[in-house]
Design an enzyme around this catalytic site. Structure first.
Site, PDB file in Angstrom:
ATOM      1  N   LYS A  35      39.457 112.988  16.155  1.00 35.46           N
ATOM      2  CA  LYS A  35      40.155 113.910  17.038  1.00 35.46           C
ATOM      3  C   LYS A  35      41.536 113.479  17.377  1.00 35.46           C
ATOM      4  O   LYS A  35      41.874 112.406  18.022  1.00 35.46           O
ATOM      5  CB  LYS A  35      39.201 114.372  18.276  1.00 35.46           C
ATOM      6  CG  LYS A  35      39.801 115.425  19.200  1.00 35.46           C
ATOM      7  CD  LYS A  35      38.813 115.540  20.448  1.00 35.46           C
ATOM      8  CE  LYS A  35      39.462 116.393  21.394  1.00 35.46           C
ATOM      9  NZ  LYS A  35      38.633 116.669  22.613  1.00 35.46           N
ATOM     10  N   ASP A  72      32.721 113.647  22.696  1.00 38.99           N
ATOM     11  CA  ASP A  72      34.228 113.371  21.903  1.00 38.99           C
ATOM     12  C   ASP A  72      34.618 112.056  23.016  1.00 38.99           C
ATOM     13  O   ASP A  72      34.591 112.171  24.326  1.00 38.99           O
ATOM     14  CB  ASP A  72      35.175 114.644  22.421  1.00 38.99           C
ATOM     15  CG  ASP A  72      34.728 115.778  21.941  1.00 38.99           C
ATOM     16  OD1 ASP A  72      33.917 115.892  20.978  1.00 38.99           O
ATOM     17  OD2 ASP A  72      35.704 116.695  21.648  1.00 38.99           O
ATOM     18  N   LYS A  97      39.049 117.112  13.975  1.00 38.64           N
ATOM     19  CA  LYS A  97      39.318 117.961  15.056  1.00 38.64           C
ATOM     20  C   LYS A  97      40.681 118.044  15.891  1.00 38.64           C
ATOM     21  O   LYS A  97      41.333 116.921  16.123  1.00 38.64           O
ATOM     22  CB  LYS A  97      38.304 117.843  16.383  1.00 38.64           C
ATOM     23  CG  LYS A  97      38.235 118.650  17.416  1.00 38.64           C
ATOM     24  CD  LYS A  97      37.284 118.460  18.520  1.00 38.64           C
ATOM     25  CE  LYS A  97      37.622 119.160  19.721  1.00 38.64           C
ATOM     26  NZ  LYS A  97      36.657 119.018  20.720  1.00 38.64           N
TER      27      LYS A  97
END
Length: 218
Positions: free
Chosen positions: A153, A89, A182
């Site tokens: 995300k 991430d 996400k």
């Protein structure tokens, strides 16, 4: 797919101990979460703890502010992959998103994504929606897709708020391809997690995974 399979079971506190990381891994195996998400210094430990299970190891790059230069992010990514990470991430250069510097943003995403994909790993790009207006979110979506990231995300958990329903709806409005979403930041209840999934999220990042699962049991 059951709720547990959406959850990235997360422990990113700077004070997190090795014992806490091992407990996180045990919990992830027990509840069959998608992954454990840990700081880079704990990737090797987590990878050893979940080896032979379906739980994946996720770590963070350029965390939490995204202000590392691209070369440092690439080096971080390479080390995390070498240590056993299967998902990364990465925090985008938020300042460059806000400035509309497309070439810089796309190039950085593409370089990290290429390293991940060469190792069979996936990359999720954190854009910190709390700091962006709709125009910037649209720009970020375009850059994430152009850089061939697997996910976009919402949040690091370090801004004034986490992801919102409005953020997810905005992502869906501007994403044109197969990029997944996400949601993260402040997701503490089963109802919140389920709502984000209903909106189209493929992953939920939360440090409250056990409480969410126990909420069902109670």
């Amino acid at each position: 797919m059951e709720l547990n399979a959406y959850i990235d079971h997360t422990l990113l506190r700077p004070s997190a101990s090795e014992a806490e990381v091992l407990r996180l891994c045990q919990e992830a195996q027990h509840y069959r979460f998608a992954s454990v998400c840990v700081n880079p210094c704990h990737v090797a430990l987590a990878a050893g703890a979940v080896r032979g299970t379906a739980v994946r190891v996720c770590s963070v790059i350029g965390f939490p502010f995204g202000t590392h230069v691209t070369e440092v992010k690439c080096a971080e990514a390479q080390r995390a992959l070498d240590d056993g990470a299967q998902e990364l991430d990465m925090v985008v250069r938020i300042d460059k998103v806000c400035a509309g510097e497309r070439e810089v943003v796309e190039r950085e995403i593409a370089q990290v994504a290429a390293r991940c994909h060469a190792r069979g790993a996936i990359v999720k790009v954190i854009v910190e929606t709390a700091l962006l207006d709709e125009m910037h979110i649209a720009f970020a979506c375009s850059c994430v897709e152009a850089g061939h990231a697997d996910f976009i995300k919402t949040s690091t958990g370090y801004a004034s708020r986490g992801g919102t329903e409005g953020d997810i709806q905005c992502f869906k409005k501007y994403l044109k391809g197969e990029t997944k979403i996400k949601a993260s930041g402040g997701i503490r209840t089963r109802a919140q997690a389920q709502r984000f999934i209903e909106l189209g999220c493929a992953r939920i990042g939360t440090s409250n995974g056990v409480a969410i699962m126990e909420e069902r049991a109670s």
